[in-house]
Write an enzyme that holds these catalytic residues in place. Structure first.
Site, mmCIF file in Angstrom:
data_model
loop_
_atom_site.group_PDB
_atom_site.id
_atom_site.type_symbol
_atom_site.label_atom_id
_atom_site.label_comp_id
_atom_site.label_asym_id
_atom_site.label_seq_id
_atom_site.Cartn_x
_atom_site.Cartn_y
_atom_site.Cartn_z
ATOM 1 N N ASP A 1 38.008 42.073 39.376
ATOM 2 C CA ASP A 1 37.869 43.536 39.703
ATOM 3 C C ASP A 1 37.263 44.364 38.534
ATOM 4 O O ASP A 1 37.137 43.613 37.195
ATOM 5 C CB ASP A 1 39.259 44.196 40.140
ATOM 6 C CG ASP A 1 40.416 43.635 39.068
ATOM 7 O OD1 ASP A 1 40.099 43.137 38.186
ATOM 8 O OD2 ASP A 1 41.537 43.767 39.506
ATOM 9 N N HIS B 1 50.935 43.813 44.134
ATOM 10 C CA HIS B 1 49.279 43.781 43.995
ATOM 11 C C HIS B 1 48.600 42.544 43.418
ATOM 12 O O HIS B 1 49.277 42.015 42.566
ATOM 13 C CB HIS B 1 48.586 45.047 43.709
ATOM 14 C CG HIS B 1 48.564 45.183 42.282
ATOM 15 N ND1 HIS B 1 48.686 46.295 41.651
ATOM 16 C CD2 HIS B 1 48.603 44.193 41.245
ATOM 17 C CE1 HIS B 1 48.757 46.025 40.282
ATOM 18 N NE2 HIS B 1 48.733 44.634 40.193
HETATM 19 P P1 PGA Z 1 49.847 41.890 33.974
HETATM 20 O O1 PGA Z 1 49.021 42.459 35.121
HETATM 21 O O2 PGA Z 1 49.329 40.788 33.456
HETATM 22 O O3 PGA Z 1 49.442 42.876 32.977
HETATM 23 O O4 PGA Z 1 51.133 42.081 34.106
HETATM 24 C C1 PGA Z 1 49.072 41.912 36.434
HETATM 25 C C2 PGA Z 1 48.595 42.725 37.486
HETATM 26 O O5 PGA Z 1 48.784 43.747 37.568
HETATM 27 O O6 PGA Z 1 47.943 42.002 38.437
#
Ligand code: PGA
Length: 240
Positions: A67, A138
């Site tokens: 993304d 998500h």
């Molecule tokens: P993080 O984010 O690795 O910073 O916890 C994961 C995500 O939101 O997919």
């Protein structure tokens, strides 16, 4: 779905790097699906180390990131292109032309999404996809909803995600409200998936992954329908 419970973040990062390294050794011209966020940083540091000591060669590897914020220029230091260059691509012997991140400045985001999926398909699909997971379940920017989109598309960020990601920005108002993201279908087409999760804040969503229900209100639960998923989590994320 296989779950590997690790002692701590360091062990998650090492094991994940071993899995990525085996993929690259088995198929030197493989296609990797990569993720941003704080979780995969340790994995990328380990891959840099393995590349430096000659264990793995990235010269024929192709990558596709999940993304990118929209609208945001690739050279903006908050962009995921910038993140990937800084944490991985600038530190290994990969050909930058083989690294792909959705274009956060695409004039026609719908066409960009379609072209991105076509490009993945033209490369033979993703051999190994690395994923993090949001506290709300998500995957990439596929946020909880009644309907999820299959292909790469433009989407709005939920308040929960804007809040969680604001720690990387000077103020919450600076967090872009939209992103281009691979859809759940694009992700599910990967032949193998590893999902990394660490810390207490991920325990509730990892617990949801362990029961039998699949629901679009927790997009990560769709991964239960994929034949080859490994979850690498620490004891805190595993609720131990
Ligand atoms: P993080 O984010 O690795 O910073 O916890 C994961 C995500 O939101 O997919």
């Amino acid at each position: 779905m296989r779950v590997i419970i690790c002692e701590n973040y360091e062990e998650i990062s090492k094991k994940a790097a071993d899995i990525v390294a085996s993929q690259v050794i088995l198929k030197p011209d493989c296609v990797l699906g990569l993720a941003t966020g704080s979780t995969p940083i340790g994995l990328y540091d380990n891959l840099v180390e393995k590349n430096k000591n000659g264990e793995i060669d990235f010269s024929n590897v192709t990558t596709f990131n999940l993304d990118e914020y929209y609208p945001l220029a690739p050279d903006n230091d908050q962009s995921y292109r910038y993140f990937m260059n800084t944490h991985l691509f600038d530190r290994i012997n990969i050909d930058k032309a083989r690294t792909h991140v959705p274009n956060g400045l695409a004039a026609d985001p719908e066409a960009e999404g379609k072209a991105y999926d076509e490009m993945i398909a033209a490369h033979g699909g993703i051999d190994l996809q690395v994923l993090g997971i949001g506290q709300n379940g998500h995957i990439a920017f596929n946020e909880p909803d009644d309907n999820l989109v299959a292909g790469t598309h433009l989407t709005g960020l939920t308040e929960n995600t804007i809040e969680a990601n604001s720690r990387f920005f000077e103020s919450i108002d600076d967090v872009p409200r939209k992103a281009l993201t691979m859809g759940m279908g694009s992700i599910m087409k990967a032949r193998k998936i590893i999902l990394l999760a660490n810390g207490k804040s991920k325990a509730a969503v990892i617990k949801e992954m362990m029961n039998d229900n699949v629901t679009t209100s927790i997009p990560a639960t769709l991964l239960k329908c994929h034949p080859d998923v490994i979850i690498l989590c620490d004891k805190e994320a595993a609720g131990m």
